[in-house]
Design an enzyme around this catalytic site. Structure first.
Site, PDB file in Angstrom:
ATOM      1  N   ASP A   1       0.803  -1.217   0.000  1.00 50.44           N
ATOM      2  CA  ASP A   1       0.000   0.000   0.000  1.00 50.44           C
ATOM      3  C   ASP A   1       0.834   1.265   0.000  1.00 50.44           C
ATOM      4  OD1 ASP A   1      -2.580  -0.474  -0.470  1.00 50.44           O
ATOM      5  OD2 ASP A   1      -3.268  -0.388   1.611  1.00 50.44           O
TER       6      ASP A   1
ATOM      7  N   ASP B   1     -12.051  -6.551   9.957  1.00 48.36           N
ATOM      8  CA  ASP B   1     -12.040  -8.011   9.956  1.00 48.36           C
ATOM      9  C   ASP B   1     -13.184  -8.591  10.796  1.00 48.36           C
ATOM     10  OD1 ASP B   1     -10.771  -6.826  12.063  1.00 48.36           O
ATOM     11  OD2 ASP B   1      -8.831  -7.760  11.710  1.00 48.36           O
TER      12      ASP B   1
END
Ligand SMILES: *[C@@H]1O[C@H](CO)[C@@H](O)[C@H](O)[C@H]1NC(C)=O
Ligand SMILES: CC(=O)N[C@H]1CO[C@H](CO)[C@@H](O)[C@@H]1O
Length: 748
Positions: free
Chosen positions: A141, A461
């Site tokens: 990223d 998550d």
């Protein structure tokens, strides 16, 4: 039974033993808790008497603790433990084993050094699994050419590392871990019946090989580190065509999508030095533009889901953090035992492994190992319908992650294999993959809502796992003796507190959103399962009752006002029983889960520190967000340069307060609670000795004394230590000032 019908289960499930005893114990706790609450309600001071408001505050705190204790019972009612039978899986033809995609996410070449990422990637490429069926994807990223350089090195090194692992049955298969520690601890069994001379000869050869290999690895590591220190890749080292993607105007927040297939296992040339095919290896940096929100790790995972779908499209996906290497080359086979079981596997969406750390100290100074959480609570959740998705060390079924609902007709086609059928050239594949990693691809789609990982929450998550379970799937928790994945835990107090603030803040955010497990899971998940989720989602609100309990009884001890029954009163027994039994049980649970006695004590301290700081700030931030005053943001653990000797102190288990400014307010709270209790204990004991009467204020003296005992390292850091890890003097002054104020408050 099942075996008679020809079905050989690939895993078995055992319930925890001793549940009847536990349920009796829990019953006795419940009765005592009720007695405590009855006492509180029936013995409140009259209006005008001192301590009336404090009394009701105690009642509120005790109501909360009782409520929280009850929800923690959900995961203790019926924990289950799983065992796999990998040998039965091996009896399947190798051709029947499914392809597996492995996703690794990295975000910052400074906080997550490329050399570490490389070792993790190599450990994952080296799984004991048919290599043509493995594809490893690294999402970067930061879009950094340093990471790209490192992964190019890894692609070269893999050609030697994978054969070396196979030949010498190396474990663990992260080269950094293998060469640093127990390395050389070897597989000499095969030599055991040879003559001594042979053994010696073999031993020497092996060690020479070992040493030369170690050198090879160290050289690669130092090349990567040198490039990282330099901050750019020198021209002559840019041997891969992919470097042409990096231009001078490119930044980590503004760049085009990059997809580079470094190893394509379809190609004849993609073989290691033994001529055996290598796993596919792909580097991806999704497009970043300042005007588009990138949704952090969830965004990266979703881009990986799409990119991998055109390259390998494997039905199973392993998701691992870049600092979590594989410590067991058999883990893929373990996970497959659950999803491929013919009778019980159809509805398993993901298999979660525990998050374990290689660098926690013996007594786990900062309580990072969370052994009770992973040893007891997740097994309890497993018994209720499945653990949470913890964001790393998790094997997913691709279809479940991509939004498919479970129905009883669902059947997975394990043999589907786009990779083999795909005859497109690498550059066409790369171009197609790039078009899926753009910023605008997700606009007006269900990505981040119904498909892939959910957006908009710090703990994406947990929400994602919950949504999968609400679509009818189950999850499984697998906690083998030898851990599947090992990561790196924070090594200073500020890092730990900031990490927990982020977790507890995100978890509380879930409760306050439409995803609150109690309502969102209604009709889809068992009540116990939904309550189990709340244990974590309600971490943060524990802060306020705890802060109250830590300060108010002590301050009233200072004034000589009793908030508990006298030691001679029968009511005293219920208070004493609740306190003693709760702690004794938690000690037993800790010891069973593998903590030490001192470790348990450290956990209690960290429990107090986290609740009064991390959780408090998480609660406040959520409240502010609710009234619209601030938007909960994502704060990355502030990585500041720690003093040089902080690692030494960590090994000696000395708390590190460090120099982080962001934790300053947290430390003032910690210092103030510690000093208030110290002052109150001194006065309280003095009075008790002078009056020759201990009974009336016994409970408050005990609480105060225990808090002081827990805080001993804090006093040390405030007044006695001279090293750089101590508490700063400004924090000490602020805490002392606040303590004086609190003790002098007239309202008490
Ligand atoms: C990691 O694997 C090694 C074997 O390679 C084993 O000895 C060790 O116990 C494992 N670590 C943990 C925490 O399970
Ligand atoms: C990767 C990492 O940070 N490892 C550290 C873990 O903790 C030990 C101390 O116990 C350090 O020596 C390691 O460097």
């Amino acid at each position: 039974m099942a075996e008679a019908s020809g079905h050989r289960p690939l895993f078995s499930t055992q319930s925890a033993s001793g549940r009847t005893v536990y349920k009796l114990f829990a019953g006795s706790m419940l009765v005592s808790i009720c007695l405590v609450l009855i006492y509180r309600v029936s013995h409140a001071p009259e209006a005008g008497e001192s301590g009336r408001w404090a009394w009701f505050g105690m009642l509120a705190a005790e109501l909360w603790f009782s409520f929280y204790w009850i929800i923690t019972q959900s995961v203790r009612w019926n924990p289950v433990y799983r065992t796999t039978f990998k040998d039965r899986l091996s009896q399947l033809e190798e051709a029947e084993l499914p392809c597996v995609d492995i996703f690794v996410c990295t975000a910052d070449p400074v906080a997550e050094p490329p050399a570490m990422v490389v070792s993790t990637v190599l450990s994952l490429m080296a799984y004991d699994y048919p290599p043509e069926k493995l594809s490893v994807y690294l999402s970067d990223d930061s879009g950094s050419e340093l990471t790209f350089y490192a992964i190019c090195e890894a692609a070269q090194f893999a050609k030697r590392w994978l054969p070396f692992c196979r030949r010498h049955r190396v474990e663990p298969r992260s080269p950094a871990a293998y060469f640093s520690g127990s390395a050389g601890a070897s597989d000499d069994k095969e030599h055991s019946d040879m003559k001594v001379g042979h053994v010696l000869f073999g031993f020497i050869c092996k060690n020479l090989k070992f040493l030369s290999f170690q050198n090879l690895f160290r050289e690669m590591e130092s090349r990567i580190d040198a490039v990282s220190i330099l901050g750019k890749v020198p021209k002559e080292q840019k041997t891969h065509k992919g470097f042409s993607e990096w231009t001078s105007e490119m930044t980590s927040k503004n760049h085009q999508p990059i997809v580079q297939i470094l190893i394509d296992s379809r190609e004849e040339t993609s073989v290691d030095i033994d001529g055996i095919v290598l796993p596919t290896l792909v580097y991806m940096a999704r497009e970043k533009r300042p005007q588009h929100h990138h949704n952090f790790k969830a965004g990266a995972m979703n881009a990986l889901l799409r990119v991998s779908s055109v390259i390998s499209n494997s039905p199973i996906i392993l998701n691992a953090d870049c600092d979590m290497y594989s410590n067991n080359s058999q883990s893929i086979r373990d996970a497959l035992c659950f999803v491929m079981d013919e009778q019980q596997g159809h509805d398993v969406a993901f298999v979660q492994f525990p998050q374990c750390y290689e660098n926690t100290t013996k007594n786990d100074l900062y309580a990072n190992a969370l052994k009770v959480l992973f040893g007891v609570e997740f097994s309890g959740l497993d018994g209720l319908g499945g653990p949470l998705y913890a964001g790393t060390g998790c094997f997913h079924r691709r279809n479940a992650l991509c939004g498919t609902k479970y129905t009883t007709e669902y059947k997975e086609d394990w043999k589907r294999r786009t990779k083999m059928e795909n005859r497109e050239t690498v550059s066409i594949l790369e171009d197609r993959a790039k078009s899926l990693a753009t910023c605008i691809y997700e606009l007006n789609t269900q990505w981040g809502k119904e498909i892939g990982l959910a957006y908009g929450c710090v703990v994406e998550d947990v929400i994602t796992g919950l949504m999968i379970q609400c679509r009818g799937w189950r999850s499984v928790y697998f906690n083998p003796e030898r851990k599947g994945f090992l990561g790196v835990a924070p090594t200073t107090l500020p890092q730990t507190l900031v990490q927990h603030k982020r977790w507890s803040e995100g978890d509380l955010q879930i409760v306050l959103s439409k995803y609150c497990p109690l309502f969102y899971g209604h009709g889809k998940l068992k009540l116990g399962h939904r309550i189990g989720y709340c244990i974590y989602c309600l971490w943060a609100p524990n802060s306020i009752p705890t802060l109250f309990y830590l300060t108010i009884p002590s301050l009233f001890l200072l004034k000589g006002v009793s908030l508990f029954p006298e030691a001679s009163s029968p009511w005293f027994v219920s208070f004493a029983y609740v306190a003693a039994a709760k702690n004794a049980y938690s000690l037993v649970e800790s010891l069973i889960s593998g903590d030490t006695l001192v470790g348990w004590w450290n956990i209690q301290r960290m429990w107090m520190l986290k609740r009064t700081t991390s959780y408090l700030f998480a609660t406040i931030d959520n409240m502010l967000a609710l009234v619209g005053a601030s938007k909960a943001g994502f704060v990355i653990t502030a990585k500041v340069a720690e003093p040089d000797d902080s690692a030494k102190r960590y090994e000696r288990e000395v708390m590190e307060f460090g120099t982080t400014a962001s934790a300053g307010v947290m430390f003032v709270i910690i210092g103030t609670t510690a000093l208030i209790n110290l002052a109150c204990l001194v006065v309280g004991l003095q009075r008790a000795v002078a009056d020759q009467a201990f009974g009336g204020l016994l409970m408050q003296n005990v609480i105060c004394g225990l808090v002081v005992a827990l805080n001993l390292p804090i006093y040390e850091a405030m007044f006695l230590r001279k090293d750089e890890g101590r508490m700063s003097s400004s924090t000490v002054f602020a805490s002392a000032g606040l303590t004086v104020l609190a003790c002098a408050l007239p309202v008490l």
